[in-house]
Motif scaffolding. Structure first.
Motif, PDB file in Angstrom:
ATOM      1  N   ALA A 157      37.318  33.873  38.013  1.00  0.00           N
ATOM      2  CA  ALA A 157      37.908  35.217  37.907  1.00  0.00           C
ATOM      3  C   ALA A 157      37.232  36.080  36.835  1.00  0.00           C
ATOM      4  CB  ALA A 157      39.402  35.109  37.632  1.00  0.00           C
ATOM      5  N   LYS A 158      36.960  35.485  35.692  1.00  0.00           N
ATOM      6  CA  LYS A 158      36.399  36.244  34.577  1.00  0.00           C
ATOM      7  C   LYS A 158      34.989  36.759  34.882  1.00  0.00           C
ATOM      8  CE  LYS A 158      37.504  35.030  30.166  1.00  0.00           C
ATOM      9  NZ  LYS A 158      37.404  34.142  28.981  1.00  0.00           N
ATOM     10  N   THR A 159      34.124  35.857  35.362  1.00  0.00           N
ATOM     11  CA  THR A 159      32.751  36.280  35.648  1.00  0.00           C
ATOM     12  C   THR A 159      32.699  37.175  36.881  1.00  0.00           C
ATOM     13  OG1 THR A 159      32.382  34.135  36.713  1.00  0.00           O
ATOM     14  CG2 THR A 159      31.512  34.396  34.496  1.00  0.00           C
ATOM     15  N   LYS A 160      33.566  36.915  37.847  1.00  0.00           N
ATOM     16  CA  LYS A 160      33.587  37.748  39.051  1.00  0.00           C
ATOM     17  C   LYS A 160      33.917  39.195  38.683  1.00  0.00           C
ATOM     18  CE  LYS A 160      35.440  38.133  43.691  1.00  0.00           C
ATOM     19  NZ  LYS A 160      36.336  37.568  44.705  1.00  0.00           N
ATOM     20  N   GLU A 161      34.869  39.342  37.783  1.00  0.00           N
ATOM     21  CA  GLU A 161      35.274  40.677  37.338  1.00  0.00           C
ATOM     22  C   GLU A 161      34.113  41.406  36.664  1.00  0.00           C
ATOM     23  OE1 GLU A 161      38.413  42.547  34.178  1.00  0.00           O
ATOM     24  OE2 GLU A 161      38.949  40.636  35.108  1.00  0.00           O
ATOM     25  N   LEU A 162      33.336  40.675  35.874  1.00  0.00           N
ATOM     26  CA  LEU A 162      32.180  41.272  35.189  1.00  0.00           C
ATOM     27  C   LEU A 162      31.088  41.673  36.181  1.00  0.00           C
ATOM     28  CD1 LEU A 162      32.049  38.812  32.191  1.00  0.00           C
ATOM     29  CD2 LEU A 162      32.367  41.279  31.990  1.00  0.00           C
ATOM     30  N   LEU A 163      30.994  40.932  37.285  1.00  0.00           N
ATOM     31  CA  LEU A 163      29.964  41.232  38.281  1.00  0.00           C
ATOM     32  C   LEU A 163      30.331  42.463  39.108  1.00  0.00           C
ATOM     33  CD1 LEU A 163      29.201  37.607  39.494  1.00  0.00           C
ATOM     34  CD2 LEU A 163      27.724  39.051  38.078  1.00  0.00           C
ATOM     35  N   LEU A 186      29.706  31.686  39.916  1.00  0.00           N
ATOM     36  CA  LEU A 186      30.035  32.942  39.237  1.00  0.00           C
ATOM     37  C   LEU A 186      31.140  33.720  39.947  1.00  0.00           C
ATOM     38  CD1 LEU A 186      26.462  34.183  38.246  1.00  0.00           C
ATOM     39  CD2 LEU A 186      28.237  33.378  36.676  1.00  0.00           C
ATOM     40  N   ILE A 187      31.074  33.756  41.277  1.00  0.00           N
ATOM     41  CA  ILE A 187      32.102  34.523  41.981  1.00  0.00           C
ATOM     42  C   ILE A 187      33.387  33.723  42.202  1.00  0.00           C
ATOM     43  CG2 ILE A 187      30.588  36.198  43.111  1.00  0.00           C
ATOM     44  CD1 ILE A 187      31.132  34.451  45.698  1.00  0.00           C
ATOM     45  N   SER A 188      33.348  32.420  41.943  1.00  0.00           N
ATOM     46  CA  SER A 188      34.572  31.625  42.099  1.00  0.00           C
ATOM     47  C   SER A 188      35.417  31.676  40.826  1.00  0.00           C
ATOM     48  CB  SER A 188      34.231  30.172  42.435  1.00  0.00           C
ATOM     49  OG  SER A 188      33.655  29.543  41.311  1.00  0.00           O
ATOM     50  N   TYR A 238      28.180  25.651  31.787  1.00  0.00           N
ATOM     51  CA  TYR A 238      27.793  26.876  31.091  1.00  0.00           C
ATOM     52  C   TYR A 238      28.650  28.089  31.451  1.00  0.00           C
ATOM     53  CZ  TYR A 238      23.663  24.656  29.164  1.00  0.00           C
ATOM     54  OH  TYR A 238      22.819  23.850  28.462  1.00  0.00           O
ATOM     55  N   LEU A 239      29.686  27.869  32.257  1.00  0.00           N
ATOM     56  CA  LEU A 239      30.501  28.989  32.719  1.00  0.00           C
ATOM     57  C   LEU A 239      31.060  29.844  31.578  1.00  0.00           C
ATOM     58  CD1 LEU A 239      31.298  30.355  35.326  1.00  0.00           C
ATOM     59  CD2 LEU A 239      33.314  28.896  35.418  1.00  0.00           C
TER      60      LEU A 239
END
Length: 114
Positions: A83-89, A79-81, A15-16
């Motif tokens: 790049a895309k989702t980490k940036e959003l967080l 999520l933090i591994s 689901y990433l």
């Protein structure tokens, strides 16, 4: 208990791409992702308990205690591994919550209390 490590990774990883989209959308309104019991059942070992959890992430850091929830820990790790989702967080404050109905809700707490 080595078998407990990253049990739910395969599920969250699938689901990433959805998470990246949903995190963006969550900045303006609450998002929901529907899962099924078997999504978790096939991976987990909690036959009679449920998989409910609440995960609060502010600026990429966990704000609440998720040590008792492998489901939440794996979600955060994934999520933090990425790049895309980490940036959003980063720079945002989100709450992820999964209830008994297997619906994952993603809410931006920043937008709600400005």
């Amino acid at each position: 208990m080595m078998s407990q490590i990253n049990l739910y990774y395969p599920l969250w990883k699938r689901y990433l791409p959805v998470f990246a989209i949903q995190l963006k959308k969550a900045l303006s309104e609450e998002q929901e992702i529907n899962f099924t019991k078997s999504d978790f059942h096939n991976l987990g070992n909690r036959n009679k308990s449920d998989y409910s959890f609440s995960l609060e992430i502010e600026n990429g850091k966990v704000k609440n205690n998720i040590s008792g929830s492998a489901v939440a820990r794996d979600l955060y790790d994934l999520l933090i591994s990425d790049a895309k989702t980490k940036e959003l967080l980063q720079g945002n404050h989100f709450k992820f919550s999964l209830g008994k109905a297997y619906i994952l809700k993603i809410v931006s707490l920043k937008a709600n209390n400005v």
